[in-house]
Scaffold this active site. Structure first.
Site, PDB file in Angstrom:
ATOM      1  N   ASP A  62       0.547  -7.073   6.626  1.00 18.37           N
ATOM      2  CA  ASP A  62      -0.137  -5.775   6.659  1.00 18.37           C
ATOM      3  C   ASP A  62      -1.622  -6.131   6.726  1.00 18.37           C
ATOM      4  O   ASP A  62      -2.234  -6.526   5.734  1.00 18.37           O
ATOM      5  CB  ASP A  62       0.204  -4.969   5.400  1.00 18.37           C
ATOM      6  CG  ASP A  62      -0.543  -3.632   5.369  1.00 18.37           C
ATOM      7  OD1 ASP A  62      -1.457  -3.442   6.193  1.00 18.37           O
ATOM      8  OD2 ASP A  62      -0.213  -2.797   4.517  1.00 18.37           O
TER       9      ASP A  62
ATOM     10  N   ALA B 225      -4.659  -4.758   7.469  1.00 18.88           N
ATOM     11  CA  ALA B 225      -5.795  -3.823   7.485  1.00 18.88           C
ATOM     12  C   ALA B 225      -7.138  -4.533   7.248  1.00 18.88           C
ATOM     13  O   ALA B 225      -8.123  -4.229   7.906  1.00 18.88           O
ATOM     14  CB  ALA B 225      -5.586  -2.731   6.436  1.00 18.88           C
TER      15      ALA B 225
ATOM     16  N   PHE C 106       0.871  -1.167   0.000  1.00 17.63           N
ATOM     17  CA  PHE C 106       0.000   0.000   0.000  1.00 17.63           C
ATOM     18  C   PHE C 106       0.915   1.226   0.000  1.00 17.63           C
ATOM     19  O   PHE C 106       2.065   1.153   0.406  1.00 17.63           O
ATOM     20  CB  PHE C 106      -0.917  -0.027   1.224  1.00 17.63           C
ATOM     21  CG  PHE C 106      -1.847   1.152   1.243  1.00 17.63           C
ATOM     22  CD1 PHE C 106      -2.831   1.270   0.284  1.00 17.63           C
ATOM     23  CD2 PHE C 106      -1.716   2.155   2.187  1.00 17.63           C
ATOM     24  CE1 PHE C 106      -3.679   2.370   0.277  1.00 17.63           C
ATOM     25  CE2 PHE C 106      -2.555   3.252   2.179  1.00 17.63           C
ATOM     26  CZ  PHE C 106      -3.528   3.363   1.224  1.00 17.63           C
TER      27      PHE C 106
HETATM   28  C1  PLP Z   1      -3.307  -2.142   3.161  1.00 21.39           C
HETATM   29  C2  PLP Z   1      -3.123  -0.883   3.937  1.00 21.39           C
HETATM   30  N1  PLP Z   1      -2.049  -0.752   4.731  1.00 21.39           N
HETATM   31  C3  PLP Z   1      -1.843   0.354   5.458  1.00 21.39           C
HETATM   32  C4  PLP Z   1      -2.716   1.412   5.412  1.00 21.39           C
HETATM   33  C5  PLP Z   1      -2.438   2.657   6.214  1.00 21.39           C
HETATM   34  O1  PLP Z   1      -3.297   2.775   7.293  1.00 21.39           O
HETATM   35  P1  PLP Z   1      -3.736   4.182   7.911  1.00 21.39           P
HETATM   36  O2  PLP Z   1      -4.530   4.909   6.887  1.00 21.39           O
HETATM   37  O3  PLP Z   1      -4.520   3.803   9.117  1.00 21.39           O
HETATM   38  O4  PLP Z   1      -2.497   4.910   8.266  1.00 21.39           O
HETATM   39  C6  PLP Z   1      -3.848   1.319   4.596  1.00 21.39           C
HETATM   40  C7  PLP Z   1      -4.789   2.455   4.525  1.00 21.39           C
HETATM   41  O5  PLP Z   1      -5.613   2.565   3.655  1.00 21.39           O
HETATM   42  C8  PLP Z   1      -4.054   0.133   3.845  1.00 21.39           C
HETATM   43  O6  PLP Z   1      -5.115  -0.007   3.034  1.00 21.39           O
END
Ligand code: PLP
Length: 461
Positions: A214, A216, A123
């Protein structure tokens, strides 16, 4: 498929404003044609992101009231630790203020400048933090991931033969970590199979490289695994989550997605004894940048809602409805001949703007052009996941071409109804009918990293 009805009823509503085409044109010009510059008051349906935009449940609102604001050793922190222990079974879990905070804590500690960090696909914030730590990000998505036409169950997977070849060529010591993004946001919210996680884990161990998730959208990924990976057909979402996380050494998580909170994140290490220096180093970074260990940049009430949201996000009925919304919108687009990533990903629909607007070359950002047009058409806010999102190459400064030019329609959790999704489908159909009039864009001003948030653009007419 039909629409999967909501497994909840509505207890509070938030009015949204309907604007005129003239008001929208003035608003996008004032925003320098950057959707991030729009005021949310001028947006009717906000599909910019599914991050931090979900609706809290009544239980979460109640949690806000019972949050313990003690600086150290708070009750809400203990509640969160109990829930994360139940779900992930990791030795050390640390709250931080959001996903990129976890990345900022992790990457400077594990990366020696000049080392590679490999991912199924980074990301953009993760890629940014690898770069800021002096690392070289390398994306090795499987071939299906880059092909919008191919209908495959796990298009988010890492390309294991290329991963093995890369490590054989460069050696494990030149690689700081392998990062598995689940689901794989940048290729359309596509899932990663447990089989692929097992392979990535095997390769990481063989070469002595850290495997990081990662995480999310870990719950959506688990639901896809249940539906698509025969071995897990009868497994619960929690069992799949446990199996997945047991394969990694650490995870970073933006809790603003599948944990359904407005703000929050986590960083965690599975086996503390195996990585004593790692935990100590990360703790030092947390205290310096985020705050004391039992709050990590969050209020006690945030820790409480996070503990509750983590559990709600794993509910199978919720996940069926949640992924059903993306499928419903995608099926409406299919009927109207609007090209998009199929099978549809977890957190929204990725429209293939490159195919819908073939007259706009990648360096004039078709994904961004469609996002602006959707705003002008119906006040719908979306964003580019394509070449505009990619910062120039950190070494050469050259513009980088993405594997696909998407406009992302990210669906917030528990927020919009079937009728809202119909408005989106109708707007896209109207744009399809005048597609050749949609202009491309050039950037007239941009920051050094993460340009898509603040760049200024102009249409090329
Ligand atoms: C796969 C992924 N990793 C990391 C992040 C970063 O997270 P944050 O927006 O909470 O900083 C995102 C945010 O959209 C994401 O989709």
């Amino acid at each position: 498929m039909g629409y999967v009805a909501e497994p909840f009823k509505i207890k509070a509503v938030e009015p949204i404003r309907i604007t005129t085409p003239e008001e929208r044109r003035a608003a996008i010009i004032a925003a320098d044609y950057n959707n991030f510059g729009l005021s949310s008051d001028d947006v009717y349906i906000d599909l910019l992101t599914d991050s931090g935009t979900g609706a809290l449940s009544d239980r979460q609102w109640a949690g806000l009231m019972i949050g313990d604001e003690a600086y150290a050793g708070g009750r809400s922190h203990r509640h969160l630790m109990q829930v994360t222990d139940e779900i992930f079974g990791y030795d050390w879990v640390q709250p931080v203020h959001q996903g990129r905070a976890a990345e900022k804590v992790l990457f400077p500690f594990i990366t020696t400048p000049g080392q590679y960090v490999i991912s199924n696909t980074f990301f953009d914030t993760t890629r940014g933090h690898v770069g800021l730590a002096g690392g070289i990000p390398v994306d090795l998505v499987c071939p299906e991931g880059g092909d919008v036409e191919v209908d495959a169950p796990f298009k988010g997977n890492i390309d294991v033969p290329r991963l093995e070849a890369f490590l054989a060529e460069h050696g494990g010591e030149s690689v700081a970590a392998i990062v598995m993004t689940i689901t794989n946001n940048s290729v359309g919210g596509q899932p990663v199979s447990v089989a692929n996680m097992r392979e990535a884990s095997r390769v990481a161990r063989e070469h002595g490289v850290l495997l990081v998730i990662d995480a999310a959208r870990f719950a959506e990924n688990a639901y896809f695994v249940k539906r698509r990976e025969p071995e897990f057909r009868d497994a619960s979402i929690r069992e799949i989550t446990r199996t997945t996380f047991a394969l990694a050494d650490a995870f970073t998580m933006s809790a603003k997605k599948d944990a359904i909170v407005s703000m929050g994140g986590l960083i965690a290490v599975r086996d503390r004894a195996a990585h004593p220096d790692l935990v100590a180093g990360l703790q030092a970074n947390v205290v310096a940048g985020e705050g004391f260990l039992t709050y990590g940049g969050l209020a006690g009430r945030d820790l409480e809602t996070l503990a509750i949201g983590l559990k709600e996000g794993l509910d199978e009925n919720f996940l069926r409805y949640r992924l059903g919304q993306s499928e419903y919108l995608a099926d409406r687009l299919l009927e109207d001949g609007i090209p998009h990533q199929r099978p549809v990903g977890g957190h929204g629909v990725f429209v293939d703007a490159g195919a819908l607007l073939p007259h706009i070359p990648w360096y004039r950002f078709p994904g961004h052009a469609l996002a602006v047009e959707l705003y002008l058409e119906a006040g719908i806010r979306s964003c580019d996941i394509g070449s505009y999102l990619l910062d120039p190459d950190p070494v050469t400064g050259e513009p980088q071409q993405a594997v696909a030019e998407f406009t992302r329609l990210a669906i917030p959790r528990r927020v919009y109804t079937q009728s809202h999704l119909d408005v989106v489908a109708d707007a896209l159909r109207a744009i399809r009918d005048r597609a050749d009039t949609v202009p491309g864009y050039q950037i007239v001003e941009q920051p050094a990293v993460l340009r898509h948030f603040t760049a200024k653009l102009r249409p090329i007419v």
